[in-house]
Structure formats: C-alpha cells, structure tokens
Write an enzyme that holds these catalytic residues in place. Structure first.
Site, PDB file in Angstrom:
ATOM      1  N   GLN A   1     -17.996   4.935   2.858  1.00 54.52           N
ATOM      2  CA  GLN A   1     -18.349   6.313   3.537  1.00 54.52           C
ATOM      3  C   GLN A   1     -18.317   6.220   5.189  1.00 54.52           C
ATOM      4  O   GLN A   1     -17.928   7.403   5.612  1.00 54.52           O
ATOM      5  CB  GLN A   1     -19.952   6.499   3.205  1.00 54.52           C
ATOM      6  CG  GLN A   1     -20.018   6.780   1.588  1.00 54.52           C
ATOM      7  CD  GLN A   1     -21.435   7.019   1.416  1.00 54.52           C
ATOM      8  OE1 GLN A   1     -21.891   6.283   0.768  1.00 54.52           O
ATOM      9  NE2 GLN A   1     -22.187   8.048   1.937  1.00 54.52           N
TER      10      GLN A   1
ATOM     11  N   ARG B   1       2.558  -8.804   4.404  1.00 49.92           N
ATOM     12  CA  ARG B   1       1.589  -8.135   3.489  1.00 49.92           C
ATOM     13  C   ARG B   1       2.435  -7.600   2.482  1.00 49.92           C
ATOM     14  O   ARG B   1       2.870  -6.464   2.815  1.00 49.92           O
ATOM     15  CB  ARG B   1       0.621  -7.200   4.072  1.00 49.92           C
ATOM     16  CG  ARG B   1      -0.446  -6.756   3.167  1.00 49.92           C
ATOM     17  CD  ARG B   1      -1.638  -5.919   3.785  1.00 49.92           C
ATOM     18  NE  ARG B   1      -2.496  -5.372   2.909  1.00 49.92           N
ATOM     19  CZ  ARG B   1      -3.657  -5.803   2.168  1.00 49.92           C
ATOM     20  NH1 ARG B   1      -4.069  -7.118   2.353  1.00 49.92           N
ATOM     21  NH2 ARG B   1      -4.250  -5.154   1.571  1.00 49.92           N
TER      22      ARG B   1
ATOM     23  N   TYR C   1       3.477   1.955   1.954  1.00 53.52           N
ATOM     24  CA  TYR C   1       3.903   2.581   2.982  1.00 53.52           C
ATOM     25  C   TYR C   1       5.629   2.135   2.783  1.00 53.52           C
ATOM     26  O   TYR C   1       6.258   1.721   2.071  1.00 53.52           O
ATOM     27  CB  TYR C   1       3.393   1.606   4.339  1.00 53.52           C
ATOM     28  CG  TYR C   1       2.037   2.196   4.435  1.00 53.52           C
ATOM     29  CD1 TYR C   1       1.426   3.486   4.832  1.00 53.52           C
ATOM     30  CD2 TYR C   1       0.825   1.231   4.227  1.00 53.52           C
ATOM     31  CE1 TYR C   1       0.206   3.814   4.817  1.00 53.52           C
ATOM     32  CE2 TYR C   1      -0.377   1.605   4.278  1.00 53.52           C
ATOM     33  CZ  TYR C   1      -0.836   3.008   4.787  1.00 53.52           C
ATOM     34  OH  TYR C   1      -2.117   3.459   4.814  1.00 53.52           O
TER      35      TYR C   1
ATOM     36  N   GLU D   1       0.763  -1.250   0.132  1.00 51.14           N
ATOM     37  CA  GLU D   1       0.057   0.097   0.032  1.00 51.14           C
ATOM     38  C   GLU D   1       0.827   1.145   0.113  1.00 51.14           C
ATOM     39  O   GLU D   1       0.431   2.289   0.429  1.00 51.14           O
ATOM     40  CB  GLU D   1      -0.933   0.035   1.107  1.00 51.14           C
ATOM     41  CG  GLU D   1      -2.374  -0.401   0.817  1.00 51.14           C
ATOM     42  CD  GLU D   1      -2.616  -2.221   0.814  1.00 51.14           C
ATOM     43  OE1 GLU D   1      -1.588  -2.805   1.243  1.00 51.14           O
ATOM     44  OE2 GLU D   1      -3.523  -2.506   0.450  1.00 51.14           O
TER      45      GLU D   1
ATOM     46  N   HIS E   1      -1.806   4.727  -1.858  1.00 51.75           N
ATOM     47  CA  HIS E   1      -2.879   6.034  -1.707  1.00 51.75           C
ATOM     48  C   HIS E   1      -2.853   6.647  -2.986  1.00 51.75           C
ATOM     49  O   HIS E   1      -3.795   7.582  -3.092  1.00 51.75           O
ATOM     50  CB  HIS E   1      -2.701   6.608  -0.603  1.00 51.75           C
ATOM     51  CG  HIS E   1      -3.010   5.795   0.663  1.00 51.75           C
ATOM     52  ND1 HIS E   1      -4.258   5.100   0.829  1.00 51.75           N
ATOM     53  CD2 HIS E   1      -2.152   5.421   1.866  1.00 51.75           C
ATOM     54  CE1 HIS E   1      -4.323   4.553   2.020  1.00 51.75           C
ATOM     55  NE2 HIS E   1      -3.222   4.762   2.578  1.00 51.75           N
TER      56      HIS E   1
HETATM   57 FE1  SF4 Z   1     -17.271   0.453   4.901  1.00 57.20          FE
HETATM   58 FE2  SF4 Z   1     -19.477  -0.510   5.574  1.00 57.20          FE
HETATM   59 FE3  SF4 Z   1     -19.382   0.895   3.329  1.00 57.20          FE
HETATM   60 FE4  SF4 Z   1     -18.627  -1.591   3.494  1.00 57.20          FE
HETATM   61  S1  SF4 Z   1     -20.684  -1.065   3.770  1.00 57.20           S
HETATM   62  S2  SF4 Z   1     -17.612   0.189   2.790  1.00 57.20           S
HETATM   63  S3  SF4 Z   1     -17.720  -1.439   5.457  1.00 57.20           S
HETATM   64  S4  SF4 Z   1     -19.067   1.770   5.386  1.00 57.20           S
END
Ligand code: SF4
Length: 682
Positions: free
Chosen positions: A339, A215, A167, A165, A253
């Site tokens: 979100q 990872r 890092y 990712e 990112h």
């Molecule tokens: Fe994140 Fe929940 Fe949306 Fe999945 S459903 S992307 S876990 S906020």
C-alpha cells in the site's frame, strides 16, 4: 539460529558480511534532495544491511520508468548519485547502482515515444513503443557502458543490470515482445544477444574486478514469455562473459499471476532460482520475491536454493532488520500489503511503508541510534513529560512508540483484551497472518521502551478529567462498524465484520453486505476452507506446476480455518468492488474470490433481512432473496470519538488521530502515519 544467513559471502571481488542483499526499490525521491536518499540508505547501512542495490537509474532518457527516475545522461542526476555513493561508502555501506532501461514500460509523457525491440502495445504503459533501429540499439549499449563507468568512478561498490520484470533487456529475450528478424531477434540466440552484449561490454570496459550483477527474469509469467531453456541459456551466457552473480526476478508488470502480494506463499518461486543455480557454473545466485523474514531466508539458504537472498520491502518495514536479528531483538515484518511502497512506486509517488511510516521520511522524523551493546536502539531524545494514549490500534501504537522513543513517559490504555484494533482482524484472512506479527512487534517495542500497557481498560468520557496531571492525551480510539439500517439487521445471525472474523462458525451460506476492502477480506476469510496447503492451492489456481518444474517447499497453512466448503456471496451497492484497494493488489484479491467461487453482486439495493436471508433489489431491478446462515455487515465505519468533548472540557492538551479523527479515506497507512506525526507534534 541464523547460521547460514550470517555466513559471510562473496560476489566477485566483493566480500559481504552475510547472505542478505537489499534489493532494488524505486523510492520516488531519486530526483529530489540527495540528503533524503542519503538518510534512507545510511539508516539501512547502520541497521546492518550488506550489499544494497539502489532503485533503477535509467541509462538514458528513454529508459526512465517515470518522471521521478534518475537519468544517467543528466549531469544533475549523476552529481546526486555520486554524492550518494560517497556518503554511503563513508558510512561503511556497499551500494550497487542498478542500471535500468524500462523499454516499453517507460512512462515518458506525450513528447517521447517509448522504445522497445518491437512495436508491441504495453497494457502497463498504455502505449505502443517504437521499434529500435540498429543505431538505437548501439547507442543504448553505449549508454549502459557509460552508466557502468560512471558507477565505478563515482564510488559505487558494484552495478546491477536490470534485465528482468519485463523491462528492455527482458523484452529482447521474450518472443512476445521481440518480433525482429535481424541481428537482435529471430531465434533464442539473437534474442539474448542484446542482454549478453550489455554485460560483455560492461565487463570489457570495467575490467575483470568490478563486481557486476545481472538481474534476470526466472519466469516472465506472460504469454509468449521467455521459455525456461532460453532463460537458462541466457544465464549461462552471462556467466561466460564474466557476470559475477545472477539475481533472479519473477514476473512482469503485465503478468496475470501475482508474485509479491499477500496471497503468494512465502518462498514459492525458489524452485526457479534452484534451476538457474544449476546452470550458473558456481557463480552466486541471488533470489527472493516473497521471502520477507529472516527465518525463511535461513531455510532457503540451508536448503541450498540460493547463495544469497534478496529482500527489499523488509528493509522498508525495518531498517534494522539485520542488526536486530543479530542482537535477538524484535523485528518489524513486511506484510506484503504494497500500500505504501509498490502502489506508490508504480505511479512515481514518494514511497514509504505501512508498518514503518518513517521509511522514506528519515529526515523529517530523525532518530539517534544508540548502541546499547545489543545493537543500535533507536531513541530520539531525552526524557520529558507524560502522555496518555487511549487506543491500541495502529495509530495509538505508533504514537505510543514514537513518544516513548522521544523519552516521554507513556501509558497506553486499550479497551480490548489484546492490542491491534481493527488491524488485528486481518490476520485471519488467507495470506495475511503476518498482520499479527506487526502487532506482536509493536507490543515488543512498547515493552522494550518501558511503556505501561493496560489491556481490558476502556476509558470512558468521565475518566478523562482524571488525566489532568498528564501533559497530553492522544485519542486513538478508532472506529466501530457502521450498522446496516434495514429491517432485520439486528437478528442474531447478522454479524458486524468485527464479530464475523472472530466467529466460531459462520455456517454454510454466508452473505457479505458491503463492497470495501473489509468486505473483500471478510469474503476471502469466509471462503477459505479445505486442508490443501496455501502453496498447493496457489500453484493449482495459477497453473504453476510446469513453470516451477520442481514443487516448492509447502508453506504450512498460516490461518486456522474450518473445513466447511461455503457458498459465499458478496453484495454491494456500487459497481466497483474494493474500489480503494491498491493497484497491485486489487486484481489479485478479486481473482482469489473468483477462484474460491465467491458470487459477487454489484449495484444492489438492500431491502430487509428475515429468517430466510437477505432480500435485495438487484442491478436489473429484480427482487431477490439471498439465503444465508450468516449475514456479515461491512458497510463502513463510524468514529469512536466520544472522548474528544471530554478532553476539551477538561482543558487537556490532546490530539485525535486515526479513525477517531476521520473515517473518510481511513486505512492502516494513514493510521500509522498519523500516530507518528502526532507524536512529533506533541
Ligand atoms: Fe510495502 Fe511496508 Fe506494506 Fe511491506 S509492509 S508491502 S514494505 S508498505
């Protein structure tokens, strides 16, 4: 049939009950009350998770991704993590501590300059890091080893070294970010030396038996990223120094290619895991990234793409993911909206989940898991009272579910022929078919809890007094589309967004009026055409052929759309389209609109609509006519709150939630969360 998923597996000395690994997620609670962390992970253990990887714990202060990261040189953070390890071990869980160094992605504040192999500016952090000296490198290696020793002594079941990712370790590997010409850079062998040394020294310190996972980045997806042959050589070198499993991440990112958003077809990255498996000399390979359902994991394991599937966000969406599948029960699905999780995690805020607002708040919204013989059923309390919920959108559904979990006798009334409210519309947008699964899950959960659901049942203000025998009424009647106030807005080819998503035929020229998330979704929906599979379209749009090597298993188109190529125009008043879309998704959906040839007009004033289309004044003050077969209006929403005065007049105890309460800042995250909170207030 989840035969492959439920086949026990082994990573080093660690016996695992199945083939799903819960991937690392930064939760934003790592430096808070340890009881919150314990509650979060314990619920996932009780829900059947096998190996769980924690969010990254920085091996030293320079490695912190942000102020909310645990730092393993700090006593308080070590004590907190040791407490966590003990609790999870006692609960029967297997917790791997992720050892993390953010390198040039560290968000450290003004006092500290991030460190990296070379001083290459980071767009993500907005800063140029300082090049590490040879002494810095040695000290950082010591910190990785000390962190691993701490994990082993504290009772963690394994460690995972974060080397993907973008890092620090990944930065050493990539020519773009490692410009050194010393022992730690200059050619592929020296660029991988830092990562290999981390693993070699940890293995030497912990002995042969302590499970060690790394990872790695299967594909950096940035210009100057690690070439595939260097990735393979790194994987092989890690195996040689005794790493027990390779977990394959994808992208940085700063990548211009989306990796985990809705538009990314499920399983598209698995060919990269397959390639790494071929060089892993039989050590298990773990991979995921856009595998969000167990049926996809099963297919991936059955094909032999990987040995284990990593799923992270799906455990936010449903902590009981594994146990519920074993019991054949409905499971809440992660819809990849980002979100409430990734968008918050990127700014170090408290992570939760849109479809499961309890995630991250397990102590505020406690549950009692009762085993009914079909797996644990989450039930909160004993029976009490009767509540009517009006409205079957996100807020009403969540309120009804939670109330029923409290043992309340719940009746839900929905005006439409199906549940879901506005949320339902999204399932027709490319990549968002899973939004329909959220509604299916809620419906199944309501049935499981015995909630009486009445569809096609509009409650009018005059009906409210009839609920006098209930203890409370929850008004979750949502919103209606705000009309466009210009001449011609009522012509028959002018549709509000809600009607447009259900329209059989939008014609060849579609003009969308409005600039919010719904307008963007409507444009995406209208522009979807053609019969190429979502996987083929995605791979072509981002030029993934050479990166993936072998083609991914195509995902069947998840929406039913017609084959008509359309001219789609989106016209809005402001300068910033989709301004409230989340950080991780906005650039992706706008990119999708560009790929689909959608014309975007900013800063417009709407004048009138007539038979030839929409007339506007554009941002340069010029009058223009936008020819349209359909004009779709998505200029906002208004609350449907006409039951409120009636409930007040009838002297009922009531709660108003979601869009019915307030349309400002409304989104599904807020709606689900308000449903949960209201149920616990009643
Ligand atoms: Fe994140 Fe929940 Fe949306 Fe999945 S459903 S992307 S876990 S906020």
């Amino acid at each position: 049939d989840f035969r492959h998923v439920f086949t026990p597996g082994r990573i080093g000395t660690l016996d695992l009950p199945h083939r799903i690994v819960m991937g690392a997620m930064h939760l934003g609670t790592e430096t808070g009350d340890v009881d919150d962390l314990v509650a979060f992970y314990r619920e996932r253990v009780e829900g059947g998770a096998g190996l769980i990887v924690t969010g990254g714990a920085a091996v030293d202060p320079f490695g912190a991704g942000g102020p909310g990261y645990a730092v393993l040189t700090r006593d308080a953070d070590r004590r907190r993590l040791a407490t966590l390890a003990q609790h999870i071990r006692r609960a029967g869980g297997l917790l791997a501590l992720q050892l993390f160094h953010a390198g040039r992605y560290a968000l450290l504040g003004e006092q500290m300059q991030p460190v990296a192999p070379s001083p290459v500016f980071s767009r993500f952090a907005g800063r140029e890091p300082r090049a590490m000296t040879a002494d810095d490198i040695e000290a950082t290696l010591d910190h990785f080893v000390a962190a691993a020793e701490f994990a082993a002594n504290a009772g963690f079941a394994a460690v995972e070294v974060m080397a993907s990712e973008g890092y620090l370790i990944n930065e050493f590997l990539a020519p773009a970010t490692n410009l050194r010409d010393d022992d730690w850079g200059g050619d592929p062998e020296r660029r991988r030396r830092f990562g290999v040394e981390v693993a070699r020294r940890i293995r030497a310190a912990l002995g042969p038996d302590f499970p060690l996972i790394v990872r790695i980045s299967g594909a950096d997806l940035v210009e100057g990223g690690t070439p595939a042959e260097d990735v393979d050589a790194f994987a092989a070198a890690l195996v040689e120094v005794g790493v027990d499993a390779l977990n394959v991440g994808i992208g940085w990112h700063e990548s211009p290619v989306p990796t985990v958003q809705t538009v990314v077809p499920h399983g598209v990255w698995l060919p990269i895991a397959r390639r790494i498996k071929a060089v892993a000399s039989g050590r298990p390979v773990i991979a995921g990234n856009r595998v969000n359902r167990l049926d996809q994991a099963e297919a991936c394991l059955a094909r032999g793409d990987t040995d284990f599937v990593s799923m992270a966000r799906p455990f936010l969406a449903d902590p009981g993911l594994i146990a519920k599948h074993r019991a054949g029960r409905a499971v809440n699905v992660c819809i990849a909206c980002n979100q409430a999780c990734i968008d918050r995690s990127l700014v170090d805020e408290h992570v939760s989940c849109l479809v499961n607002p309890r995630a991250g708040w397990e102590r505020r919204y406690p549950t009692v898991a009762r085993d009914t013989g079909r797996g644990p059923v989450v039930v909160v309390g004993g029976g009490r009272g009767r509540v009517v919920v009006v409205g079957g959108g996100p807020a009403g559904l969540q309120a009804a579910i939670r109330l029923a979990e409290h043992g309340v006798d719940v009746e839900l009334f929905e005006a439409a022929p199906e549940l879901g409210g506005q949320f339902r519309l999204a399932r027709n947008v490319p990549g968002k078919a899973d939004y329909g699964r959220t509604i299916d899950y809620c419906a199944a959960r309501l049935a499981e809890l015995g909630v009486a659901v009445h569809l096609n049942s509009r409650i009018a203000p005059g009906d409210v007094a009839g609920f006098g025998d209930t203890d409370a009424i929850v008004i979750a009647t949502g919103v209606h589309p705000r009309p466009l106030q210009i001449p011609g807005a009522t012509l028959p080819f002018v549709l509000d967004y809600s009607a447009a998503f259900d329209a059989a035929n939008l014609g060849r020229r579609v003009v969308i009026v409005g600039g919010g998330g719904i307008a963007v979704d409507a444009a995406h929906f209208a522009a979807a055409a053609g019969d190429a599979s979502a996987t083929d379209r995605f791979c072509a749009a981002y030029g993934l052929g050479p990166i993936l090597g072998s083609p991914p298993t195509p995902e069947p188109s998840d929406i039913s759309h017609d084959d008509i190529p359309r001219e789609v125009t989106i016209v809005h008043r402001s300068r910033r389209l989709g301004a409230r879309l989340g950080r991780s998704s906005r650039w992706v959906v706008l990119g999708e609109l560009r790929h689909a040839g959608v014309q975007i007009l900013h800063g417009a004033q709407y004048e009138r609509i007539d038979s030839s289309g929409l007339h506007i004044v554009d941002e340069n003050g010029h009058r223009r006519e936008l020819p349209a077969d359909t004009v779709v209006v998505a200029v906002g929403q208004e609350p449907n709150n006409d039951l409120v005065p009636a409930a007040a007049a009838a002297g009922l105890h009531y709660e108003v939630i979601g869009g019915a309460r307030d349309v400002d800042g409304l989104d599904a995250v807020r709606a689900f969360a308000e449903g949960l909170a209201a149920a616990d207030r009643l």
